[in-house]
Design a protein around this motif. Structure first.
Motif, mmCIF file in Angstrom:
data_model
loop_
_atom_site.group_PDB
_atom_site.id
_atom_site.type_symbol
_atom_site.label_atom_id
_atom_site.label_comp_id
_atom_site.label_asym_id
_atom_site.label_seq_id
_atom_site.Cartn_x
_atom_site.Cartn_y
_atom_site.Cartn_z
ATOM 1 N N LYS A 210 40.197 44.461 58.945
ATOM 2 C CA LYS A 210 40.174 44.948 57.569
ATOM 3 C C LYS A 210 41.021 44.098 56.623
ATOM 4 O O LYS A 210 41.340 44.514 55.508
ATOM 5 C CB LYS A 210 40.670 46.400 57.524
ATOM 6 N N ALA B 156 44.503 41.394 55.897
ATOM 7 C CA ALA B 156 45.931 41.381 56.182
ATOM 8 C C ALA B 156 46.731 41.504 54.890
ATOM 9 O O ALA B 156 46.207 41.352 53.786
ATOM 10 C CB ALA B 156 46.311 40.098 56.920
ATOM 11 N N PRO C 166 46.394 50.342 58.859
ATOM 12 C CA PRO C 166 45.291 49.858 59.707
ATOM 13 C C PRO C 166 45.070 48.353 59.590
ATOM 14 O O PRO C 166 44.011 47.846 59.949
ATOM 15 C CB PRO C 166 44.085 50.622 59.145
ATOM 16 N N VAL C 167 46.061 47.627 59.060
ATOM 17 C CA VAL C 167 45.936 46.177 58.872
ATOM 18 C C VAL C 167 47.196 45.480 59.383
ATOM 19 O O VAL C 167 48.247 46.101 59.538
ATOM 20 C CB VAL C 167 45.735 45.820 57.376
ATOM 21 N N ASN C 168 47.077 44.180 59.633
ATOM 22 C CA ASN C 168 48.225 43.390 60.048
ATOM 23 C C ASN C 168 49.053 42.968 58.830
ATOM 24 O O ASN C 168 48.529 42.794 57.734
ATOM 25 C CB ASN C 168 47.778 42.139 60.811
ATOM 26 N N ASN D 143 51.752 45.397 64.682
ATOM 27 C CA ASN D 143 50.899 44.812 63.642
ATOM 28 C C ASN D 143 51.703 44.022 62.597
ATOM 29 O O ASN D 143 51.200 43.739 61.510
ATOM 30 C CB ASN D 143 50.077 45.901 62.947
ATOM 31 N N SER E 210 42.932 40.834 62.280
ATOM 32 C CA SER E 210 42.930 42.103 61.545
ATOM 33 C C SER E 210 41.576 42.284 60.854
ATOM 34 O O SER E 210 41.314 41.660 59.822
ATOM 35 C CB SER E 210 44.059 42.087 60.509
ATOM 36 N N LYS F 141 41.182 36.451 53.680
ATOM 37 C CA LYS F 141 41.385 37.711 54.394
ATOM 38 C C LYS F 141 42.712 38.383 54.056
ATOM 39 O O LYS F 141 42.992 39.484 54.530
ATOM 40 C CB LYS F 141 41.283 37.485 55.911
ATOM 41 N N ILE G 100 46.155 36.668 61.159
ATOM 42 C CA ILE G 100 45.384 37.166 60.015
ATOM 43 C C ILE G 100 43.956 37.504 60.439
ATOM 44 O O ILE G 100 43.426 38.577 60.114
ATOM 45 C CB ILE G 100 45.382 36.122 58.868
#
Length: 525
Positions: free
Chosen positions: A289, A291, A321-323, A339, A287, A356, A284
């Motif tokens: 930006k 998760a 663009p995130v996990n 990701n 990333s 997050k 988490i």
């Protein structure tokens, strides 16, 4: 000064703790194989045990470690059978209402039988053990509602789905179909004519199916396994002292409830998040930006989805663009994007509490809905069956999520929905606002559930909570007999007077004609 403040704080906290009652022996029956249903009541039962009550729990999920004042009677049900029912439910979700209701029957009857045929449970029935209170899950399993009269104890029902047209009957609650949607419906307030018509149809079909299919099947079980009980099943099923409902108006809608129908949504949610496992925490935090967490719940397993759906999901996640943490029930997922973190199980409440984690992709099950509302996170909804469609509709109306069609979504549609919620702050703001409303209550939901449970014990079934409708039949409850008198007698009088006047005028007319005829005869003579 600090010491005085602590004393005041302690007194305030103590004021909100429900008063204890004398230790009671409580029999709890939760037969269904879905883990989420038992997860709802587990904190509630553990709290009752911690308060000195002796719990006998009949379920598929025994405690992993022994608990003081807690005894398990474990039901043996094959997990494969449960998975087959869920897979069938997914396949039937696009078919007619009768096919869906038949699946309910196939789910309910084996669960009821698993209790009644369990040898350890049968020893309870045949033995001399006394119970002060019966707690049972209410979902079309009326044969088990005989436990109250069998043990001569008050009975509390817990509905994991909230109120519906069948559960309402247990405490004589009212759900006006003009504005209270059926849980399996598709519309919310039902103010539009066609929506109200659809809601009336769904409620009527479910009520008739329960009356002519579910109840006769449960009646046969009732007669077989409770041969010495003298009460009719119609009386037994309306003998509940209390009904705890897994719902709350803050995220659904305000609706009428009788005094012994209590909303307790959120009683299973942990208020203090635990630390996440190191690998999840690291994933988490890696990333920048934020998760995303994706889960279809404990019943619908991602690993068993069609290959094309799994590929569409993977393609959508790979473009983000995130996990993404994905609850996936197998250890391996060929082609898994870098990701994406898969695991058979995640501590969902702790994941959602993480600052997050910015978004929850969910099927919209009742418990997942409550947890995401509790933690104030926006969602992308993918409802699969039953109440999930309506739960997601609530979220859309409240403005803290969007939905995709589970049956035929594309990877592009899923990606666009995720980015819409991530990039538009209005969804997160709405989520926080609804969460604040959800938490703004005079008592925490678990404390409320404990309070009302012990209230029933303190007041020997609490008959003062129960409305008088339980003594009335269908015609009496709906004032058909009184309306028949009120409107029928005047109508009969009008008809009677009309008949008398008709005969009178007919006689006058006939006499007038006879007089004319006689006058003509005399004139001719």
């Amino acid at each position: 000064m600090a010491r005085v403040s602590l004393v005041i704080l302690a007194l305030v906290c103590f004021a909100f703790v429900p008063s204890r009652v004398q230790s009671a022996k409580i029999l709890v029956v939760f037969p269904f194989t879905g883990p989420s249903q038992y997860l709802l009541v587990q904190p509630y039962l553990k709290t009752l045990a911690a308060r000195g009550h002796e719990i006998t729990s009949v379920s598929v999920f025994p405690q992993k470690t022994p608990i003081k004042n807690f005894r398990d009677i474990t039901l043996k049900i094959e997990e494969a059978d449960h998975d087959e029912i869920v897979i069938a439910a997914i396949e039937e979700m696009s078919r007619g209402k009768m096919q869906q209701l038949n699946l309910v029957k196939e789910y309910v009857l084996p669960a009821t039988l698993s209790v009644l045929t369990n040898e350890e449970f049968q020893q309870l029935l045949r033995g001399n053990e006394h119970f002060d209170l019966i707690i049972v899950e209410v979902f079309c399993q009326e044969a088990l509602y005989a436990l109250g009269s069998h043990f001569k104890a008050p009975m509390i029902g817990i509905s994991t789905f909230g109120a519906d047209v069948v559960n309402d009957q247990l405490v004589d609650n009212v759900s006006p179909v003009s504005y209270v949607s059926a849980p399996s419906g598709q519309y919310l307030d039902c103010v539009d004519f066609w929506q109200r018509l659809d809601n009336l149809y769904i409620n009527t079909v479910e009520w008739l199916y329960d009356l002519f299919v579910i109840l006769p099947a449960q009646q046969r079980l009732y007669e077989t396994y409770f041969p010495n009980v003298t009460l009719d099943l119609s009386e037994v099923r309306r003998d509940f002292s209390l009904l705890l409902l897994n719902q709350h108006y803050s995220y659904s809608w305000p609706r009428p409830l009788v005094p012994n129908a209590i909303e307790i949504a959120g009683m299973h949610v942990e208020h203090i998040p635990k630390k996440l496992p190191a690998d999840m925490e690291a994933f988490i935090n890696a990333s920048p930006k934020g998760a995303i967490y994706f889960s279809l719940g404990s019943n619908v397993k991602s690993a068993y989805l069609p290959k094309e759906k799994i590929k569409a999901i993977m393609d959508a996640f790979a473009s983000l663009p995130v996990n993404v943490l994905w609850k996936f029930e197998k250890t391996d997922l060929p082609g898994k994007p870098k990701n994406v973190f898969i695991n058979k199980w995640f501590p969902q409440q702790d994941i959602l509490a993480h600052p997050k984690v910015k978004l929850f992709i969910t099927h919209g099950g009742m418990h997942s809905t409550i947890e995401v509302v509790h933690h104030g996170k926006p969602i992308v909804g993918m409802p699969v069956f039953y109440d999930q469609h309506l739960n997601i509709q609530h979220i859309l109306k409240k403005g803290f999520g969007v939905a995709v069609n589970f049956k035929n979504f594309t990877s592009g549609e899923l990606r666009d929905a995720i980015l819409e919620v991530l990039n538009n702050p209005k969804y997160a703001e709405s989520a926080r606002e609804i969460s604040a409303r959800f938490h703004d209550r005079p008592m925490k939901p678990l404390d409320a559930a404990i309070y009302w449970t012990e209230y029933v014990l303190r007041h020997k079934g609490a008959p003062q909570l129960r409305v008088a409708a339980r003594h009335l039949n269908f015609l009496q409850r709906n004032s058909v007999d009184t309306m028949a008198v009120l409107f029928g007698i005047p109508i009969l009088l009008v008809i009677l007077i009309g008949c008398i006047l008709y005969k009178l005028f007919k006689a006058i007319y006939r006499n007038a004609n006879n007089t004319k005829t006689n006058l003509k005869k005399r004139k001719n003579e």
